[in-house]
Write a protein that holds these residues in place. Structure first.
Motif, PDB file in Angstrom:
ATOM      1  N   GLU A  59       0.858  -1.186   0.000  1.00 17.47           N
ATOM      2  CA  GLU A  59       0.000   0.000   0.000  1.00 17.47           C
ATOM      3  C   GLU A  59       0.891   1.232   0.000  1.00 17.47           C
ATOM      4  OE1 GLU A  59      -3.469   2.288   2.514  1.00 17.47           O
ATOM      5  OE2 GLU A  59      -3.095   0.164   2.918  1.00 17.47           O
ATOM      6  N   VAL A  68      -2.604   3.877  -3.318  1.00 18.52           N
ATOM      7  CA  VAL A  68      -2.703   2.871  -4.370  1.00 18.52           C
ATOM      8  C   VAL A  68      -2.184   1.556  -3.791  1.00 18.52           C
ATOM      9  CG1 VAL A  68      -0.459   3.385  -5.417  1.00 18.52           C
ATOM     10  CG2 VAL A  68      -2.242   2.340  -6.790  1.00 18.52           C
ATOM     11  N   GLN A  69      -2.839   0.451  -4.153  1.00 17.99           N
ATOM     12  CA  GLN A  69      -2.475  -0.843  -3.590  1.00 17.99           C
ATOM     13  C   GLN A  69      -2.316  -1.880  -4.701  1.00 17.99           C
ATOM     14  OE1 GLN A  69      -4.251  -2.278   0.152  1.00 17.99           O
ATOM     15  NE2 GLN A  69      -4.953  -4.046  -1.031  1.00 17.99           N
ATOM     16  N   PRO A  70      -1.080  -2.084  -5.189  1.00 14.50           N
ATOM     17  CA  PRO A  70      -0.849  -3.202  -6.099  1.00 14.50           C
ATOM     18  C   PRO A  70      -0.716  -4.502  -5.307  1.00 14.50           C
ATOM     19  CG  PRO A  70       1.103  -1.801  -5.969  1.00 14.50           C
ATOM     20  CD  PRO A  70       0.067  -1.204  -5.074  1.00 14.50           C
ATOM     21  N   GLU A  71      -1.186  -5.595  -5.895  1.00 13.01           N
ATOM     22  CA  GLU A  71      -1.136  -6.902  -5.249  1.00 13.01           C
ATOM     23  C   GLU A  71      -0.604  -7.938  -6.238  1.00 13.01           C
ATOM     24  OE1 GLU A  71      -5.093  -7.865  -3.950  1.00 13.01           O
ATOM     25  OE2 GLU A  71      -5.239  -6.100  -2.648  1.00 13.01           O
ATOM     26  N   VAL A  97      -2.866  -9.648 -10.807  1.00  8.26           N
ATOM     27  CA  VAL A  97      -2.214  -8.414 -10.370  1.00  8.26           C
ATOM     28  C   VAL A  97      -3.273  -7.311 -10.312  1.00  8.26           C
ATOM     29  CG1 VAL A  97      -0.391  -6.727 -10.828  1.00  8.26           C
ATOM     30  CG2 VAL A  97      -0.037  -9.132 -11.433  1.00  8.26           C
ATOM     31  N   VAL A  99      -4.468  -3.647  -9.286  1.00  3.89           N
ATOM     32  CA  VAL A  99      -3.874  -2.334  -8.998  1.00  3.89           C
ATOM     33  C   VAL A  99      -5.037  -1.443  -8.592  1.00  3.89           C
ATOM     34  CG1 VAL A  99      -2.494  -0.421  -9.860  1.00  3.89           C
ATOM     35  CG2 VAL A  99      -2.072  -2.735 -10.727  1.00  3.89           C
TER      36      VAL A  99
END
Length: 195
Positions: A59, A68-71, A97, A99
């Motif tokens: 995060e 913004v939270q990329p996973e 992925v 975003v």
């Protein structure tokens, strides 16, 4: 000149330390209730398949209440196909992925939305047959949901990923051409920890 360089270095380090307090790394896992929307496979119906997802996240705060939270997730999806009393699970495994843009409504509670990209890594039916050639390698969806993070770092989230692209490849079997239009839709319930 040395004092100016020292002042700039201290300012940059202070700013970096302040920003890193908000920067969070985490891990999550949870339940998927997945289905394929669109065409059914001839006579029969497509139902939901219960499976799982697991992965990590970062995060990154932007400004104010926005981040913004990329996973990076392994997500087991697919559907359950029912035809005159026979059941056959379709197992589609993706590396996803998401975003997500996050907005904090109140402390700990955030709404999130954004694109969810996926690469198909495995496709099998109940018999264990590899049917990956019948499905497209790349997938995209739009995710929308909410998360609640406790002070100790434990968080819970709900998310719905609505498929945007057709997951099926056109194929031919025994001289018959098949062309189905299906999208991967997934409801996710997750728990995790971030620090």
């Amino acid at each position: 000149m040395k004092k100016l360089l020292l002042f700039i270095a201290v300012t940059v380090l202070s700013f970096t330390a302040a920003q890193s307090q908000e920067f969070r790394l985490g891990a999550k896992a949870g339940l998927n209730v997945a289905s394929l929307g669109g065409d059914s496979y001839g006579v029969g119906s497509l139902g939901s398949r219960t499976s799982f997802h697991i992965g990590g996240l970062v995060e990154i705060p932007l400004m104010g209440k926005f981040s913004v939270q990329p996973e990076l997730l392994f997500s087991s999806e697919g559907s359950n196909w029912t035809f005159t009393g026979l059941d056959d699970n379709l197992k589609l495994d993706y590396v996803r992925v998401p975003v997500l843009a996050k907005f904090y409504i109140i402390e700990g509670l955030s709404a999130e939305a954004g694109p969810v990209f996926g690469v198909l890594v495995n496709a099998k039916n109940d018999d264990g047959d590899d049917i990956k050639e019948n499905f497209k390698t790349f997938d995209a969806a739009f995710g929308i949901g909410a998360s609640y993070r406790l002070d100790m770092g434990v968080f819970f989230s709900l998310r719905y990923n609505k498929g945007l692209l057709n997951v099926n490849e056109d194929y031919e079997e025994e001289g018959i051409s098949y062309s189905y239009k299906n999208q991967s839709n997934v409801f996710q319930v997750s728990a995790g920890f971030s620090f």
